[in-house]
Design a protein around this motif. Sequence first.
Motif, short mmCIF file in Angstrom:
data_model
loop_
_atom_site.label_atom_id
_atom_site.label_comp_id
_atom_site.label_asym_id
_atom_site.label_seq_id
_atom_site.Cartn_x
_atom_site.Cartn_y
_atom_site.Cartn_z
N THR A 138 -69.13 -62.42 65.92
CA THR A 138 -67.92 -63.08 65.38
C THR A 138 -67.07 -63.56 66.56
O THR A 138 -67.25 -63.09 67.70
N PRO A 139 -66.13 -64.46 66.31
CA PRO A 139 -65.23 -64.88 67.39
C PRO A 139 -64.49 -63.69 68.02
O PRO A 139 -64.26 -63.69 69.23
N ASP B 257 -63.59 -62.37 72.08
CA ASP B 257 -62.18 -62.67 72.35
C ASP B 257 -61.72 -61.82 73.54
O ASP B 257 -61.79 -60.59 73.50
N SER C 77 -65.83 -64.14 78.45
CA SER C 77 -65.96 -65.29 77.54
C SER C 77 -66.22 -66.60 78.27
O SER C 77 -66.65 -67.57 77.66
#
Length: 259
Positions: free
Chosen positions: A145-146, A150, A174
């Motif tokens: 998932t994002p 993050d 990231s």
Amino acid sequence: MNRIFAADGKSVSLALDGFGFSEKTAGVDAAARKVPEMVEHGLDNVLVTYGQARNFAQYFTGAGLTLRVDTTTAVYDGSVPDNMPAFDILDAVKLGADGVVIMNFPGAHNERATNEFAARLTRQSAEWNVPFMCEALPFGYAVTTPESADPEKIATAARFSEELGADIIKTRFSGTDRDRLIVENCTVPVLALGGPKSDHETYFGFVAHVMACGAKGVAVGRNVTQDPKPLAMVSALGALVHEDATAAQAMALYTQIDD
């Protein structure tokens, strides 16, 4: 710590421990046998399984050795849905390892179990003076998932693992400027894991980025073990980590070296 990190406090670490949680292990054994040569090209430390520490010991004497003491519970599932304690600090001491490493999954379904194992290792680490590296991965092993990628979530997971007693944090970055949050939120050395499986120039750019963000090095697996020129790759990583080389300089060095 002085075996895991070079005198400048930074580390090029080679992750050879994929046999403990993955089927994707092509090139690992060949790379393990080249560790003595890699040390001459700038390698500082290897992350290995118990079996490797025992059966490949003759290749690892020149490098720091960090023993993976956890393992997956589903080796045929590449997402590593869960992990389990397999060994501990005493096993590392018996093998002559310089440190231990586990995965910790803040926010995942098995968070409590990984936290408990981390706390046990911290107590043993203090008793035996063996550095504890924690691979802090928010919400689980895979980026699903994002939130998983993050930097704010990663920073929280990294500091949470530090507060459980980790001497070294290994975690994902990231690739964005917000990655500085990860390092700034920790007071212990942070190593960037892996990195994108991409062309060399892009990858070297990623490594230069994490170093600029304050990382103390990298822990790299397939980008070395599956590279056609692993010695050249280690040399390029050594320049990026220890000499503040640019991605272009690392690429030039990689091109010049023939394995």
